[in-house]
Design an enzyme around this catalytic site. Sequence first.
Site, PDB file in Angstrom:
ATOM      1  N   ARG A 122       8.966  11.960  11.777  1.00 42.34           N
ATOM      2  CA  ARG A 122       9.113  10.886  10.788  1.00 42.34           C
ATOM      3  C   ARG A 122      10.199  11.238   9.767  1.00 42.34           C
ATOM      4  O   ARG A 122      10.351  12.396   9.381  1.00 42.34           O
ATOM      5  CB  ARG A 122       7.774  10.719  10.066  1.00 42.34           C
ATOM      6  CG  ARG A 122       7.696   9.568   9.056  1.00 42.34           C
ATOM      7  CD  ARG A 122       7.672   8.244   9.725  1.00 42.34           C
ATOM      8  NE  ARG A 122       7.219   7.173   8.843  1.00 42.34           N
ATOM      9  CZ  ARG A 122       7.415   5.880   9.138  1.00 42.34           C
ATOM     10  NH1 ARG A 122       8.032   5.520  10.246  1.00 42.34           N
ATOM     11  NH2 ARG A 122       6.963   4.951   8.328  1.00 42.34           N
ATOM     12  N   ASP A 143       9.059   1.925   3.765  1.00 39.18           N
ATOM     13  CA  ASP A 143       7.667   1.897   4.244  1.00 39.18           C
ATOM     14  C   ASP A 143       6.714   2.508   3.210  1.00 39.18           C
ATOM     15  O   ASP A 143       5.491   2.444   3.375  1.00 39.18           O
ATOM     16  CB  ASP A 143       7.522   2.644   5.575  1.00 39.18           C
ATOM     17  CG  ASP A 143       7.804   1.751   6.779  1.00 39.18           C
ATOM     18  OD1 ASP A 143       8.082   0.554   6.581  1.00 39.18           O
ATOM     19  OD2 ASP A 143       7.742   2.244   7.923  1.00 39.18           O
ATOM     20  N   GLU A 160      13.413   1.541  11.211  1.00 39.45           N
ATOM     21  CA  GLU A 160      12.677   0.629  10.332  1.00 39.45           C
ATOM     22  C   GLU A 160      13.199  -0.797  10.475  1.00 39.45           C
ATOM     23  O   GLU A 160      12.992  -1.405  11.499  1.00 39.45           O
ATOM     24  CB  GLU A 160      12.695   1.096   8.872  1.00 39.45           C
ATOM     25  CG  GLU A 160      11.376   0.787   8.143  1.00 39.45           C
ATOM     26  CD  GLU A 160      11.028  -0.683   8.033  1.00 39.45           C
ATOM     27  OE1 GLU A 160       9.980  -1.086   8.593  1.00 39.45           O
ATOM     28  OE2 GLU A 160      11.774  -1.437   7.380  1.00 39.45           O
ATOM     29  N   THR A 163      12.011  -1.581  15.542  1.00 36.25           N
ATOM     30  CA  THR A 163      11.442  -0.437  16.250  1.00 36.25           C
ATOM     31  C   THR A 163      11.464  -0.640  17.769  1.00 36.25           C
ATOM     32  O   THR A 163      11.828  -1.699  18.262  1.00 36.25           O
ATOM     33  CB  THR A 163      10.020  -0.154  15.709  1.00 36.25           C
ATOM     34  OG1 THR A 163      10.042  -0.106  14.287  1.00 36.25           O
ATOM     35  CG2 THR A 163       9.418   1.107  16.236  1.00 36.25           C
ATOM     36  N   GLY A 184       6.475  -3.788  13.178  1.00 39.64           N
ATOM     37  CA  GLY A 184       6.007  -3.595  11.806  1.00 39.64           C
ATOM     38  C   GLY A 184       4.512  -3.351  11.802  1.00 39.64           C
ATOM     39  O   GLY A 184       3.961  -2.745  12.713  1.00 39.64           O
ATOM     40  N   SER A 237       3.312   4.863   8.217  1.00 34.78           N
ATOM     41  CA  SER A 237       3.821   4.068   9.333  1.00 34.78           C
ATOM     42  C   SER A 237       2.685   3.269   9.959  1.00 34.78           C
ATOM     43  O   SER A 237       1.505   3.582   9.766  1.00 34.78           O
ATOM     44  CB  SER A 237       4.415   5.024  10.369  1.00 34.78           C
ATOM     45  OG  SER A 237       4.773   4.332  11.542  1.00 34.78           O
ATOM     46  N   SER A 238       3.081   2.242  10.702  1.00 31.40           N
ATOM     47  CA  SER A 238       2.117   1.535  11.554  1.00 31.40           C
ATOM     48  C   SER A 238       2.328   1.869  13.019  1.00 31.40           C
ATOM     49  O   SER A 238       1.622   1.326  13.882  1.00 31.40           O
ATOM     50  CB  SER A 238       2.277   0.025  11.387  1.00 31.40           C
ATOM     51  OG  SER A 238       2.033  -0.334  10.064  1.00 31.40           O
TER      52      SER A 238
HETATM   53  N1  GLY Z   1       8.910   1.241  10.204  1.00 24.19           N
HETATM   54  C1  GLY Z   1       7.939   0.916  11.150  1.00 24.19           C
HETATM   55  C2  GLY Z   1       6.757   1.791  11.060  1.00 24.19           C
HETATM   56  O1  GLY Z   1       6.922   2.987  10.909  1.00 24.19           O
HETATM   57  O2  GLY Z   1       5.646   1.350  11.126  1.00 24.19           O
END
Ligand code: GLY
Length: 592
Positions: free
Chosen positions: A126, A454, A434, A414, A500, A478-479
């Site tokens: 990350r 984020d 992102e 993504t 997202g 993050s998701s």
């Molecule tokens: N930026 C997308 C995520 O990390 O969820």
Amino acid sequence: MLKPLTAVAVFLASGALAQQAADSIAPEAAGSGAFAEISPEVTAAFDAKNAGTPVMAEDWMVVAANPHAVKAGADVLAAGGTAADALVAVQTVLGLVEPQSSGLGGGAFLVWYDAASDAITTMDGRETAPLAATPQLFQDDAGEPLGFFDAVVGGRSVGTPGTPALLEAVHARWGTQDWADLLAPATQMARDGFAVSPRLAGLVASDAERLASSDATAAYFMPGGVPVKAGDTLTNPDYADTLAALAEGGASAFYTGDIARDIVATVQGAAGNPGVLSEVDLSIYSVKERPAVCAPYRAHEVCGMGPPSSGALAVGQILGLLEGYDLSAGPEDANVLRLIGDASRLAFADRGRYVADSDYVPVPVEGMIDPAYLAERGKLLSGDDALPEVSPGDPAFDHALKWADDRSIELPSTSHISIVDSMGNVASMTTTIENGFGSRLMVRGFLLNNELTDFSFASHTDGTPIANRVEPGKRPRSSMAPTIVMKDGTPVLAVGSPGGSRIIGYVAEAIIAHLDWGMDVQQAVSVGHAVNRFGTFDLEAGTPRADQAAALEALGYETSVTDLTSGLHMIAIGDGLQGGADPRREGIALGE
Ligand code: GLY
């Protein structure tokens, strides 16, 4: 027994489907409603006829968002490379041909099943906040949160990229092929040129104003001020040179030296919105191995990436909350959608309160997926109507601090890669810069991320700190939910998606579609979406879900019929391999 197909045959067949799907993409097809007004993503109108049937194979399989990238990975796998080797080839080609979604300037999470040791682990690549970042990074002088794109475009949003270090770490640990050879396909393609895809062309056209904010970015995507068109041949010699440097010097050629200096100069020199990333930030970046977060569901273990991702926790919570309910009536049943939608709302409430980078704040990981906690909280779903309101639960938490709720802005972008190699290793990696085109800053042939957006823009609510606030050296929540599903200690599914914070709903729904509704992987990635994060049911336009708006409104929901551009890439592993690529994007599955 599944029928094996040759790589070439599969490539051609799936490529045709991919082209059909690509042809259906048009800038004017962008979604409706308030979200669409700020969405940078051109979305594909959903067309079920493009969904097709799963690709079948016996030995190996790769599914990703672009045929060139899939082909590069397939060549590595066909030559006896591991899934880790293939990831390097796939990611570096994606960074060229799908630059708006992921690349060297971004970050990624990998969930890895290692056949030799029969173990699952996760690798955290990350992006990371600069050491000079403060909780006020995305606030104006009055302490008010900045507008989203005021924060995104420029240097302020750029975190230390993690993808180059992750690729090197994964290759060093599980790869068998020569590192430089794995970078060769992308390097060659960058020098020779590639045909701009319809999706990339549509996105450039719709984002032209923001892309014009940086000279280097504008020059690449809009030479002479004209946005590249589908079918144009685009070369990227700067990217080829960057890959050549990586081939020779490894990831340290990225994190120190000329490339690092150029990244920092670009971020700190961004006109109007400079950032604070420094050469020290780049030089100290490290990939973190973390234990997988695994949650039980219907005699399976659903394993994924823990904090700083909320992906595995939220997917695990949704499934755990639903464990006691029969979903077999399928997606046409409004009550089934109610159950899934309200389970998702409950999971998002916990996510908004508790989940952030666990190196900075305590996160009740065990408590959040404790089956007893979820069974008790799941009783909230036993009514007949939409839950009138949803608030965070009280998972077992041995830490006294409580946090204020947060709802960070995350727009769909993504990319997801699923790979199974002939040794039985499984890779599920979600990768990102992102927002579409990230910060819009381009250096040395790749785009820099805007991952720091984020984080929560607000740091406190009424004096109570928000867990996901900006802090120096912290990784934004993050998701992303790269997932491997296990049964009796054996991997049976690899899946993940862009999108997202809707990633969580897409992945949970695909798992339910496969396990509860008996859909094959192509059906599971193609089924129309119904996603509920914060109360409003998002129903996918052009699918049967849109026709369920009235029934869901009768249950008490607000609904929004809109395009929902997932990019689910799924492999089922059993008596052979089955691959499914999301018809909403340009990806394919390829196997042998
Ligand atoms: N930026 C997308 C995520 O990390 O969820």
